[in-house]
Design a protein around this motif. Structure first.
Motif, PDB file in Angstrom:
ATOM      1  N   PRO A   1       0.820  -1.204   0.000  1.00 51.35           N
ATOM      2  CA  PRO A   1       0.000   0.000   0.000  1.00 51.35           C
ATOM      3  C   PRO A   1       0.856   1.257   0.000  1.00 51.35           C
ATOM      4  CG  PRO A   1       0.181  -0.852   2.219  1.00 51.35           C
ATOM      5  CD  PRO A   1       0.908  -1.831   1.330  1.00 51.35           C
ATOM      6  N   VAL A   2       0.199   2.418  -0.046  1.00 46.11           N
ATOM      7  CA  VAL A   2       0.978   3.646  -0.177  1.00 46.11           C
ATOM      8  C   VAL A   2       0.459   4.766   0.725  1.00 46.11           C
ATOM      9  CG1 VAL A   2      -0.324   4.616  -2.130  1.00 46.11           C
ATOM     10  CG2 VAL A   2       2.120   5.034  -1.982  1.00 46.11           C
ATOM     11  N   SER A   3      -0.803   4.631   1.191  1.00 50.85           N
ATOM     12  CA  SER A   3      -1.406   5.782   1.880  1.00 50.85           C
ATOM     13  C   SER A   3      -0.787   6.037   3.263  1.00 50.85           C
ATOM     14  CB  SER A   3      -2.911   5.578   2.023  1.00 50.85           C
ATOM     15  OG  SER A   3      -3.143   4.403   2.746  1.00 50.85           O
TER      16      SER A   3
ATOM     17  N   VAL B   1      10.819   4.362  -4.050  1.00 44.30           N
ATOM     18  CA  VAL B   1      10.257   3.021  -4.168  1.00 44.30           C
ATOM     19  C   VAL B   1      10.095   2.462  -2.762  1.00 44.30           C
ATOM     20  CG1 VAL B   1      10.501   0.736  -5.196  1.00 44.30           C
ATOM     21  CG2 VAL B   1      11.462   2.739  -6.359  1.00 44.30           C
ATOM     22  N   GLY B   2       8.894   2.007  -2.454  1.00 45.89           N
ATOM     23  CA  GLY B   2       8.614   1.479  -1.122  1.00 45.89           C
ATOM     24  C   GLY B   2       8.226   0.017  -1.191  1.00 45.89           C
ATOM     25  N   PHE B   3       7.755  -0.469  -0.039  1.00 37.75           N
ATOM     26  CA  PHE B   3       7.318  -1.854   0.083  1.00 37.75           C
ATOM     27  C   PHE B   3       6.254  -2.167  -0.970  1.00 37.75           C
ATOM     28  CE2 PHE B   3       4.535  -5.083   1.856  1.00 37.75           C
ATOM     29  CZ  PHE B   3       5.441  -6.043   2.247  1.00 37.75           C
ATOM     30  N   PRO B   4       6.222  -3.306  -1.650  1.00 36.09           N
ATOM     31  CA  PRO B   4       7.154  -4.433  -1.586  1.00 36.09           C
ATOM     32  C   PRO B   4       8.094  -4.472  -2.797  1.00 36.09           C
ATOM     33  CG  PRO B   4       5.104  -5.169  -2.587  1.00 36.09           C
ATOM     34  CD  PRO B   4       5.023  -3.671  -2.448  1.00 36.09           C
ATOM     35  N   TYR B   5       8.409  -3.315  -3.365  1.00 35.56           N
ATOM     36  CA  TYR B   5       9.032  -3.295  -4.688  1.00 35.56           C
ATOM     37  C   TYR B   5      10.528  -2.990  -4.739  1.00 35.56           C
ATOM     38  CZ  TYR B   5       4.181  -3.265  -6.343  1.00 35.56           C
ATOM     39  OH  TYR B   5       2.872  -3.578  -6.599  1.00 35.56           O
ATOM     40  N   LYS B   6      11.178  -2.789  -3.584  1.00 32.66           N
ATOM     41  CA  LYS B   6      12.559  -2.286  -3.632  1.00 32.66           C
ATOM     42  C   LYS B   6      13.520  -3.225  -4.358  1.00 32.66           C
ATOM     43  CE  LYS B   6      12.101   0.580   0.444  1.00 32.66           C
ATOM     44  NZ  LYS B   6      12.627   1.022   1.704  1.00 32.66           N
TER      45      LYS B   6
ATOM     46  N   ASN C   1      15.680   2.244  -3.781  1.00 32.10           N
ATOM     47  CA  ASN C   1      14.545   2.964  -3.181  1.00 32.10           C
ATOM     48  C   ASN C   1      14.353   4.343  -3.802  1.00 32.10           C
ATOM     49  OD1 ASN C   1      16.603   4.487  -1.960  1.00 32.10           O
ATOM     50  ND2 ASN C   1      15.321   4.896  -0.175  1.00 32.10           N
ATOM     51  N   THR C   2      15.206   4.678  -4.796  1.00 37.48           N
ATOM     52  CA  THR C   2      15.094   5.987  -5.446  1.00 37.48           C
ATOM     53  C   THR C   2      15.408   5.813  -6.929  1.00 37.48           C
ATOM     54  OG1 THR C   2      16.054   6.895  -3.419  1.00 37.48           O
ATOM     55  CG2 THR C   2      15.886   8.396  -5.302  1.00 37.48           C
ATOM     56  N   ILE C   3      14.571   6.433  -7.774  1.00 37.58           N
ATOM     57  CA  ILE C   3      14.817   6.361  -9.214  1.00 37.58           C
ATOM     58  C   ILE C   3      14.743   7.775  -9.790  1.00 37.58           C
ATOM     59  CG2 ILE C   3      13.913   5.523 -11.437  1.00 37.58           C
ATOM     60  CD1 ILE C   3      12.849   3.077 -10.019  1.00 37.58           C
ATOM     61  N   ILE C   4      15.690   8.067 -10.663  1.00 37.22           N
ATOM     62  CA  ILE C   4      15.687   9.362 -11.356  1.00 37.22           C
ATOM     63  C   ILE C   4      15.566   9.086 -12.847  1.00 37.22           C
ATOM     64  CG2 ILE C   4      17.092  11.423 -11.859  1.00 37.22           C
ATOM     65  CD1 ILE C   4      16.214  11.098  -8.970  1.00 37.22           C
ATOM     66  N   ARG C   5      14.716   9.867 -13.526  1.00 30.96           N
ATOM     67  CA  ARG C   5      14.660   9.769 -14.983  1.00 30.96           C
ATOM     68  C   ARG C   5      15.632  10.801 -15.543  1.00 30.96           C
ATOM     69  NH1 ARG C   5      10.761   7.662 -17.899  1.00 30.96           N
ATOM     70  NH2 ARG C   5       9.181   7.889 -16.277  1.00 30.96           N
TER      71      ARG C   5
ATOM     72  N   ALA D   1      14.100  -4.837  10.490  1.00 30.76           N
ATOM     73  CA  ALA D   1      13.764  -4.361   9.141  1.00 30.76           C
ATOM     74  C   ALA D   1      12.551  -5.123   8.621  1.00 30.76           C
ATOM     75  CB  ALA D   1      14.965  -4.551   8.219  1.00 30.76           C
ATOM     76  N   THR D   2      11.683  -5.552   9.555  1.00 27.45           N
ATOM     77  CA  THR D   2      10.401  -6.163   9.159  1.00 27.45           C
ATOM     78  C   THR D   2       9.296  -5.186   9.543  1.00 27.45           C
ATOM     79  OG1 THR D   2       9.866  -7.127  11.309  1.00 27.45           O
ATOM     80  CG2 THR D   2      11.335  -8.419   9.876  1.00 27.45           C
ATOM     81  N   PRO D   3       8.074  -5.412   9.063  1.00 23.37           N
ATOM     82  CA  PRO D   3       6.979  -4.507   9.472  1.00 23.37           C
ATOM     83  C   PRO D   3       6.431  -4.831  10.861  1.00 23.37           C
ATOM     84  CG  PRO D   3       6.460  -5.710   7.413  1.00 23.37           C
ATOM     85  CD  PRO D   3       7.659  -6.362   8.023  1.00 23.37           C
TER      86      PRO D   3
END
Ligand code: DQA
Length: 518
Positions: free
Chosen positions: A247-249, A295-300, A321-325, A434-436
């Protein structure tokens, strides 16, 4: 509150009002103005025993802001169940009495628009709207829909959908920026939120925000539009940065990054992006407008394969955890700011103590036993960081193979999560969760046996909601130094700010926000 200064766009922030009485509608119109709305949408279909001439007169006479009158029937998702003639008469009357806008459904629009425009030159405008229930139609069907809405001679067209996936929003951005008449288009819900937040960027006429204490499913709050996102500052040049997560909220990223952008006079917006499928997401979101991502959980870990280049540190960690175009060629470059964010937080806390004891300048982690719980994206970053400082790393995970593969990277030891209950750390060891586990709403759980906490010199928790987890409270009671995930969150965000903007982060300002709002 309200808006101040030079406006960068002409998008109006509108508060939908659903009071049950006219008296309450009048009160709510005033509250909406005080909370920063530019316009209100009055839903006549919510008013009990609605008396058209008397009630419309009261509403229009007392409006502190431009008013949009809506009388939504059941067949278009509203509350009105009476006959169509009475409903349309009320909308005609609203126009005649001087409503700034009336909103009519496409199905009944063609005659009504022509009629009200010919009959009364009140200056009032007509919004022709369409709610798409169910799956988003094909691109072809959508362009037919838009053409038929424009053909009604509406002043504004409005299309609302219920996206099942963030990739369905591209037609909204296209419609907003290419429509021949002013347009309102958005999708409801968590997956649709960015279509609402980015409305001013793409030239939308209205964005809707719910008043305080009046939450409306699928819509942002007025407060978030004004305070966190400050939508009045957004324009077509605004660069979009998104947190890709699911989730993201829960993320506090928007309330930290957006004020930091403004503080640095950087024309950017940071929005939550609820992503279901990374591959489809990166195939659709290719525009240079989308300049970077957290980039957050669960996609890192999974996101690494979608980056064109990966910074060596992120590569060694196996998580981004960070992407730049890159503006020059659109290539996506992956970085990891979690590693420095977590390790520097732990080192700083140990340094504070070390200076008190007058010790030397090596990393205070050198030679220490360092227990990492969780071998996902965050655990990988922490383990690699600890190893780089000379610590001896032990990794626990419910997936032993995952723990082993990380242990190999850091020349450490791997154990199954279950054995953590009996694990006796060395005196003076470091523990990093480093777990939820312990994260809101399951705040009463801790990942280790309470009796072992006294052996640790320092306990760190990557969880940042709540600020002080149960693990940290227990560790504190057992005499360990504790470091909250909020510290890591701040430091990784500082790293992201520099990558996003190419300038140094306003560190003190960002820390103040974290202290005040987290
Ligand atoms: O771990 C975190 C937190 C985060 O996922 C968030 O919730 O905002 C954002 C990520 O970039 C960062 O690495």
């Amino acid at each position: 509150m309200g808006r101040a200064g030079i406006l960068a766009n002409s998008t109006m922030v509108c508060a939908p009002l659903m009071a049950r009485s006219v008296e309450q509608m009048v009160i709510d119109m005033q509250s909406a103005e005080a909370q920063g709305a530019d316009a209100v949408e009055v839903r006549l279909d919510y008013i009990n025993s609605f008396q058209p001439s008397q009630d419309l007169e009261t509403i229009i006479r007392n409006k502190p802001l431009p008013v949009i009158i809506v009388y939504r029937p059941r067949w278009e998702g509203g509350q009105y169940e009476g006959d169509e003639h009475t409903r349309l008469e009320a909308l005609r009357l609203a126009h005649e009495l001087g409503a700034d806008y009336i909103d009519v459904e496409l199905k009944v629009a063609s005659d009504l628009v022509r009629e009200v425009k010919n009959k009364h030159q009140t200056g009032g405008k007509v919004i022709v709207s369409s709610y798409l229930s169910g799956a988003t139609p094909s691109k072809e069907d959508l362009s037919h829909l838009v053409a038929s809405m424009q053909a009604t001679k509406a002043d504004i067209i409005k299309v609302v959908s219920n996206a099942n996936d963030i990739t369905e929003l591209d037609w909204i951005f296209h419609l907003l920026s290419h429509s021949e008449v002013p347009a309102v288009a958005y999708s409801l819900g968590e997956r649709g939120l960015i279509s609402q937040l980015l409305c001013p960027k793409f030239g939308g006429a209205l964005v809707y925000g719910a008043m305080e204490g009046n939450s409306i499913p699928g819509l942002p709050t007025l407060d978030s539009l004004r305070e966190a996102y400050k939508v009045e500052n957004i324009n077509s040049d605004t660069k979009v940065f998104g947190l890709v997560s699911k989730p993201v909220s829960h993320s506090k990223g928007p309330i930290l990054h957006n004020p930091a952008f403004r503080h640095a006079n950087f024309n950017g917006i940071y929005v939550p992006m609820f992503v279901d499928d990374l591959k489809e997401f990166f195939e659709v979101y290719t525009s240079p407008d989308f300049a970077g991502y957290s980039v957050g959980f669960p996609y890192k870990e999974a996101v690494v394969q979608f980056c064109d280049e990966v910074h060596p540190l992120a590569k060694s960690i196996g998580a981004v955890n960070t992407i730049i175009r890159k503006p020059s060629d659109g290539k996506l470059i992956g970085y990891n700011t979690d590693c420095e964010g977590s390790i520097a937080s732990i080192e700083d806390a140990l340094e504070d103590q070390r200076y008190m004891n007058g010790a030397s300048l090596n990393s205070p982690l050198a030679g220490k036993q360092f227990v990492v719980v969780g071998a996902g994206g965050a655990g990988r970053a922490i383990a690699v960081g600890a190893k780089s400082r000379g610590a001896r790393v032990i990794i626990f995970d419910i997936d032993l193979e995952r723990a082993k593969s990380l242990a190999q990277v850091v020349s450490g030891e791997a154990q199954h999560f279950d054995s953590l209950a009996h694990f006796q750390p060395e005196k003076g060891a470091i523990l990093a969760n480093a777990t939820p586990i312990g994260m809101h709403p399951s705040t009463d759980r801790i990942p280790v046996a309470e009796a072992t906490l006294g052996n640790y010199q320092l306990v760190f928790d990557a969880v940042y909601t709540p600020r002080k987890t149960r693990l940290l409270e227990d560790a504190d009671a057992a005499g360990a130094i504790t470091v909250s995930g909020v510290e890591m969150f701040l430091k990784q965000a500082i790293g992201q700010f520099s990558l996003f903007t190419g300038t140094e982060a306003p560190k003190d300002f960002m820390r103040e926000i974290v202290l005040a709002k987290f």
